[in-house]
Design a protein around this motif. Structure first.
Motif, PDB file in Angstrom:
ATOM      1  N   ALA A   6       0.866  -1.180   0.000  1.00 56.14           N
ATOM      2  CA  ALA A   6       0.000   0.000   0.000  1.00 56.14           C
ATOM      3  C   ALA A   6       0.898   1.224   0.000  1.00 56.14           C
ATOM      4  N   TRP A   7       0.720   2.085  -0.986  1.00 61.60           N
ATOM      5  CA  TRP A   7       1.545   3.279  -1.158  1.00 61.60           C
ATOM      6  C   TRP A   7       0.669   4.515  -0.995  1.00 61.60           C
ATOM      7  N   LYS A   8       1.078   5.417  -0.141  1.00 62.27           N
ATOM      8  CA  LYS A   8       0.330   6.657   0.091  1.00 62.27           C
ATOM      9  C   LYS A   8       0.914   7.782  -0.765  1.00 62.27           C
ATOM     10  N   PHE A   9       0.018   8.644  -1.251  1.00 65.27           N
ATOM     11  CA  PHE A   9       0.413   9.805  -2.041  1.00 65.27           C
ATOM     12  C   PHE A   9      -0.217  11.059  -1.460  1.00 65.27           C
ATOM     13  N   ASP A  10       0.469  12.182  -1.630  1.00 62.20           N
ATOM     14  CA  ASP A  10       0.058  13.449  -1.023  1.00 62.20           C
ATOM     15  C   ASP A  10      -1.022  14.194  -1.793  1.00 62.20           C
ATOM     16  N   PRO A  12      -4.856  13.609  -4.222  1.00 65.03           N
ATOM     17  CA  PRO A  12      -5.886  12.646  -4.605  1.00 65.03           C
ATOM     18  C   PRO A  12      -5.585  11.942  -5.932  1.00 65.03           C
ATOM     19  N   GLU A  13      -4.785  12.568  -6.802  1.00 64.65           N
ATOM     20  CA  GLU A  13      -4.489  11.955  -8.093  1.00 64.65           C
ATOM     21  C   GLU A  13      -3.142  11.237  -8.138  1.00 64.65           C
ATOM     22  N   GLY A  14      -2.368  11.285  -7.062  1.00 63.60           N
ATOM     23  CA  GLY A  14      -1.055  10.644  -7.041  1.00 63.60           C
ATOM     24  C   GLY A  14      -1.097   9.152  -7.295  1.00 63.60           C
ATOM     25  N   ALA A  15      -2.063   8.476  -6.722  1.00 62.11           N
ATOM     26  CA  ALA A  15      -2.166   7.025  -6.905  1.00 62.11           C
ATOM     27  C   ALA A  15      -2.489   6.679  -8.358  1.00 62.11           C
ATOM     28  N   ARG A  16      -3.241   7.527  -9.042  1.00 55.34           N
ATOM     29  CA  ARG A  16      -3.557   7.272 -10.462  1.00 55.34           C
ATOM     30  C   ARG A  16      -2.281   7.340 -11.302  1.00 55.34           C
ATOM     31  N   ARG A  17      -1.433   8.323 -11.011  1.00 53.90           N
ATOM     32  CA  ARG A  17      -0.159   8.428 -11.741  1.00 53.90           C
ATOM     33  C   ARG A  17       0.722   7.215 -11.450  1.00 53.90           C
ATOM     34  N   ALA A  18       0.728   6.787 -10.193  1.00 56.35           N
ATOM     35  CA  ALA A  18       1.537   5.626  -9.814  1.00 56.35           C
ATOM     36  C   ALA A  18       0.989   4.341 -10.443  1.00 56.35           C
ATOM     37  N   GLU A  19      -0.321   4.279 -10.648  1.00 59.15           N
ATOM     38  CA  GLU A  19      -0.918   3.116 -11.298  1.00 59.15           C
ATOM     39  C   GLU A  19      -0.316   2.927 -12.692  1.00 59.15           C
ATOM     40  N   THR A 116      -5.468  13.023   0.023  1.00 59.02           N
ATOM     41  CA  THR A 116      -4.452  12.004  -0.249  1.00 59.02           C
ATOM     42  C   THR A 116      -5.047  10.889  -1.101  1.00 59.02           C
ATOM     43  N   SER A 117      -4.191   9.958  -1.489  1.00 59.13           N
ATOM     44  CA  SER A 117      -4.656   8.770  -2.206  1.00 59.13           C
ATOM     45  C   SER A 117      -3.770   7.591  -1.846  1.00 59.13           C
ATOM     46  N   LEU A 118      -4.231   6.408  -2.206  1.00 61.16           N
ATOM     47  CA  LEU A 118      -3.553   5.174  -1.846  1.00 61.16           C
ATOM     48  C   LEU A 118      -3.628   4.218  -3.027  1.00 61.16           C
ATOM     49  N   LEU A 119      -2.492   3.625  -3.367  1.00 62.07           N
ATOM     50  CA  LEU A 119      -2.448   2.560  -4.365  1.00 62.07           C
ATOM     51  C   LEU A 119      -2.094   1.283  -3.635  1.00 62.07           C
ATOM     52  N   CYS A 120      -2.978   0.316  -3.697  1.00 63.13           N
ATOM     53  CA  CYS A 120      -2.728  -0.998  -3.100  1.00 63.13           C
ATOM     54  C   CYS A 120      -2.606  -2.005  -4.227  1.00 63.13           C
TER      55      CYS A 120
END
Length: 162
Positions: A6-10, A12-19, A116-120
């Motif tokens: 699970a990766w946290k981003f600062d 709301p769209e950070g997890a989309r970029r990381a995806e 924030t956002s989260l990529l799991c």
């Protein structure tokens, strides 16, 4: 080895970029994605939004149940009262069978806040450190949860949710 991260981003769209970076890492042979989900919590919203990927359409329903149980317990179960305690206990028991413990659940609950956002991701055959390098520059705070699942935990995960 199967890993839940699970990766946290600062933002709301950070997890989309990381995806996008996660999928690129798969294309480059760094990791195989079994499934992943994104939690976005826009500023001003009363609750976060969950987006499940359905990597494997055949098993998508099972993974959807897993993500729904995990994030429902973290973000949508009331935090007060005996009923909440019972619900959280049940969720905790279900996800601990696949290597995610109470401390990790609480870490996610505390860290993911409005803005924030989260990529799991549940991955296999991957290098979490090299994957983390791909996320550099996306506002990654840290790997909130990095659980290397044993073969028994992976079997439990696939049997229960896949």
């Amino acid at each position: 080895m199967t890993t839940f991260t699970a990766w946290k981003f600062d933002s709301p769209e950070g997890a989309r970029r990381a995806e996008t970076a996660l999928k690129g890492a798969q294309s480059d042979g760094l990791v195989k994605i079994l499934d992943h989900a994104i939690v976005e919590w826009p500023e001003g919203a009363s609750k976060p939004d969950l987006h499940h990927s359905n990597e494997d359409k055949w098993r998508g329903t099972g993974w959807g149940a897993f993500w729904g149980l995990l994030f429902g317990g973290i973000f949508f179960v009331p935090l007060l009262g005996a009923a909440a305690g019972a619900a959280i206990g049940g969720i905790s028991k279900a996800v601990s069978a696949v290597g995610i413990d109470d401390a990790q659940l609480e870490t996610i609950r505390q860290q993911i806040t409005p803005g924030t956002s989260l990529l799991c991701a549940v991955t296999t055959d991957g290098d979490v450190d090299r994957l983390g390098e791909r996320f550099h520059g996306f506002g990654t705070h840290s790997t909130l949860v990095a659980t290397n699942l044993t073969d028994a935990e992976r079997s439990a995960l696939l049997e229960t949710f896949g």
